[in-house]
Motif scaffolding. Structure first.
Motif, mmCIF file in Angstrom:
data_model
loop_
_atom_site.group_PDB
_atom_site.id
_atom_site.type_symbol
_atom_site.label_atom_id
_atom_site.label_comp_id
_atom_site.label_asym_id
_atom_site.label_seq_id
_atom_site.Cartn_x
_atom_site.Cartn_y
_atom_site.Cartn_z
ATOM 1 N N PRO A 79 69.176 92.240 -118.309
ATOM 2 C CA PRO A 79 68.533 93.389 -117.658
ATOM 3 C C PRO A 79 67.514 92.990 -116.585
ATOM 4 N N ASP A 80 66.971 91.777 -116.670
ATOM 5 C CA ASP A 80 65.948 91.419 -115.681
ATOM 6 C C ASP A 80 66.540 90.829 -114.408
ATOM 7 N N VAL A 81 67.882 90.839 -114.309
ATOM 8 C CA VAL A 81 68.493 90.305 -113.094
ATOM 9 C C VAL A 81 68.457 91.364 -111.993
ATOM 10 N N SER A 82 67.958 90.971 -110.849
ATOM 11 C CA SER A 82 67.916 91.892 -109.714
ATOM 12 C C SER A 82 69.151 91.677 -108.868
ATOM 13 N N LEU A 83 69.893 92.761 -108.645
ATOM 14 C CA LEU A 83 71.126 92.631 -107.863
ATOM 15 C C LEU A 83 70.834 92.105 -106.463
ATOM 16 N N PHE B 11 67.302 84.874 -110.875
ATOM 17 C CA PHE B 11 67.664 86.065 -110.121
ATOM 18 C C PHE B 11 66.722 87.208 -110.442
ATOM 19 N N GLY B 12 65.506 86.873 -110.882
ATOM 20 C CA GLY B 12 64.559 87.908 -111.290
ATOM 21 C C GLY B 12 63.958 88.569 -110.078
ATOM 22 N N GLU B 13 63.240 89.651 -110.343
ATOM 23 C CA GLU B 13 62.615 90.385 -109.256
ATOM 24 C C GLU B 13 61.374 89.662 -108.769
ATOM 25 N N THR B 14 61.264 89.509 -107.486
ATOM 26 C CA THR B 14 60.014 89.035 -106.913
ATOM 27 C C THR B 14 59.217 90.277 -106.534
ATOM 28 N N PRO B 15 57.935 90.117 -106.263
ATOM 29 C CA PRO B 15 57.166 91.293 -105.816
ATOM 30 C C PRO B 15 57.807 91.929 -104.587
#
Lengths: 256, 303
Positions: A79-83, B11-15
């Motif tokens: 779930p924490d993967v950003s497309l 592949f996590g969100e950056t700010p």
């Protein structure tokens, strides 16, 4: 503990389009920095498999995916993967060259611009364009007409440009879906040479219909049939001493 | 080259990614807000009209002539007039417009002459309706000696709607993929056979939608009919659908609404609202037919 030598690993990957099962439990380990080709007759799921890795399949409704896909050790369905980040790191090259309807220069920096928080300086952009175009071997031909329309280029140049468009983002993996099927002999040869020059720095996964191309332009080869992975080995071994009789028959051209 | 061993890929969100997503949400909210800006006033207007007009609307209101200096009675002659005007103008503009579009899209070569025609069609669609009205007055009423009549008014309306019909038809024809035509030519079909068997059946839903949407435009126009055939007041036989002839002058809902609101003193408060509601209902029903027809034809489409 993730195995850094593997770029892509899948475990029991299954995919359905509606009721039709296109992938029937794929277990796969693709090594980093290598060119791996995917071969098999039409409809065997090559392209579908390729499209799993940047999660582009899910853009089309009615697709169900189960199983595990790890890219560079990270499960891309977490779930924490950003497309956004995922697709930035995974480049894709399509069957028909698809340069954007803007200039050559703008095509190359497009990714850079949309992924930069502060607008990069003109210098940085110029450098990025020169580097990317040099890497794909277009710099010499195009450096004097960077502001021309990208659509006006020859197909081969368009396809190289599409690859160059990915490079400034420093992708880890480049997925290619029959990148040469719209090109002539010269263009195909140029793209294959380009692939070899990129290998090592990028992991390249290429779907091809052309067995000869798989043989020429990959170090490892995967043979798929009806949604299953039949054989995965070094390209030489797969073509010279296939383990499976189905692979042998396909390579001999008994069906296709 | 082996520079990738630093932190594991997530592949996590950056700010930055988060701020992009936030901007995406804002953009989405703005677009949704714009839609609300269109839809909410629409509902308010329609709701207000219906609420104010409701006390007057009845079967009798629709089927009796206005009486008492148009302050009492119904709107029969105006309603029937609108039917006739719309129907006649459509019978003229639809076939001509559609066939012209077929010619322009399927037969015409791409040369300067046809480009000029296309340009003219597009520009004609932008001509204000009052100009069409004056043209109609000059060409049909006076020059062609039709006098002020339903036929003259319908012709004027037809001239007005035709460019739009041509444009929308051309668009639906162009939406039929070229491979279908190539496949047809490949088995030796003539252009006309290709058009008749493949192109038209597959674009008919779009064509009809374009035509029917013009109905609502025609029904609402006042200017073009004011000079060419619509009258202030006319009494006709109630209940007879053929009470008007083509050479007659007629009343029309849009014109009636205009006169009742601006020229008739002491008209009941609800009357203009009721007329507007009927006009709106007429248009709505036509559009509804268009939607139903389109979905039915889409279902029959083979691709």
């Amino acid at each position: 503990m993730s195995d850094t030598r593997m770029s892509i690993t899948t475990r029991d990957l299954k995919l359905w389009y509606g009721k039709f099962q296109a992938l029937k439990g794929i277990d796969l380990d693709i090594k980093s920095g290598m060119i791996t080709s995917l071969i098999g007759p039409s409809g065997c799921g090559k392209t579908t498999l390729l499209r799993c890795f940047n999660r582009i399949n899910e853009r089309y409704g009615n697709v169900t995916t189960t199983g595990e896909i790890k890219l560079l050790g990270k499960n891309i369905y977490d779930p924490d993967v950003s497309l956004i980040e995922l697709r930035k790191a995974i480049g894709m090259v399509f069957q028909r060259p698809n340069p954007l309807p803007i200039s050559i220069y703008e095509n190359v920096v497009f990714g850079l611009l949309i992924h930069s928080e502060n607008k990069p300086s003109r210098r940085d952009l110029d450098d990025a364009v020169e580097k990317a175009l040099t890497e794909v071997g277009l710099w010499k031909d195009l450096k004097d007409r960077l502001n021309d329309r990208a659509i006006g280029l020859q197909l081969e140049q368009q396809q190289k440009l599409c690859i160059a468009r990915l490079l400034p983002l420093k992708p880890q993996i480049i997925l290619m879906d029959e990148p040469c099927s719209a090109l002539d002999v010269e263009g195909t040869r140029a793209i294959e040479e380009l692939m070899w020059s990129l290998a090592g720095r990028y992991t390249i996964l290429i779907v091809t219909h052309n067995m000869a191309q798989a043989r020429r332009a990959s170090s490892e080869c995967i043979f798929m049939l009806l949604g299953e992975l039949i054989e995965h080995s070094r390209t030489e071994d797969l073509f010279l001493t296939p383990r499976e009789s189905r692979t042998a028959e396909y390579i001999e051209g008994r069906y296709g | 080259m082996h520079s990738q061993s630093p932190p594991p890929v997530t592949f996590g969100e950056t700010p930055f990614t988060r701020s992009k997503r936030r901007r995406e949400k804002i953009a989405f909210a703005v677009f949704a807000g714009m839609v609300a800006c269109i839809v909410i006033p629409l509902f308010l207007i329609v709701g207000y009209l219906v609420k104010e007009g409701a006390p007057l609307i009845s079967w009798d209101f629709l089927t009796t002539n206005p009486v008492g200096g148009m302050r009492k009675g119904g709107i029969w002659s105006a309603l029937l007039g609108t039917f006739w005007l719309v129907g006649t103008s459509l019978c003229i503009s639809a076939p001509i417009g559609v066939l012209a579009a077929v010619y322009l899209n399927e037969y015409a070569k791409d040369n300067w002459f046809n480009r000029v025609i296309n340009l003219a069609v597009v520009n004609l669609a932008g001509v204000p309706s009052i100009v069409h009205a004056l043209f109609g007055l000059g060409a049909f009423v006076l020059f062609a000696h039709m006098g002020r009549s339903i036929i003259a008014a319908s012709l004027t309306l037809a001239i007005m709607t035709m460019p739009v019909i041509i444009a929308s038809t051309k668009e639906s024809l162009a939406a039929v993929p070229r491979q279908f035509r190539e496949a047809c030519w490949n088995v030796g079909a003539t252009r006309w056979q290709t058009i008749w068997h493949i192109v038209l059946p597959n674009s008919i839903s779009g064509i009809l939608t374009g035509v029917i949407l013009q109905v609502s435009r025609t029904a609402g126009e006042t200017a073009p009919i004011m000079f060419t055939g619509a009258v202030f007041y006319r009494k006709i036989e109630e209940g007879n659908f053929f009470a008007y002839g083509l050479a007659d002058q007629c009343m029309a809902l849009s014109m009636h609404l205009f006169t009742v609101t601006t020229q008739v003193t002491n008209a009941p408060h609800a009357l203009p609202f009721a007329i507007a509601t009927v006009l709106l209902g007429f248009v709505l029903m036509v559009n509804l037919t268009a939607i139903l027809l389109r979905s039915w034809l889409r279902g029959r489409k083979k691709w």
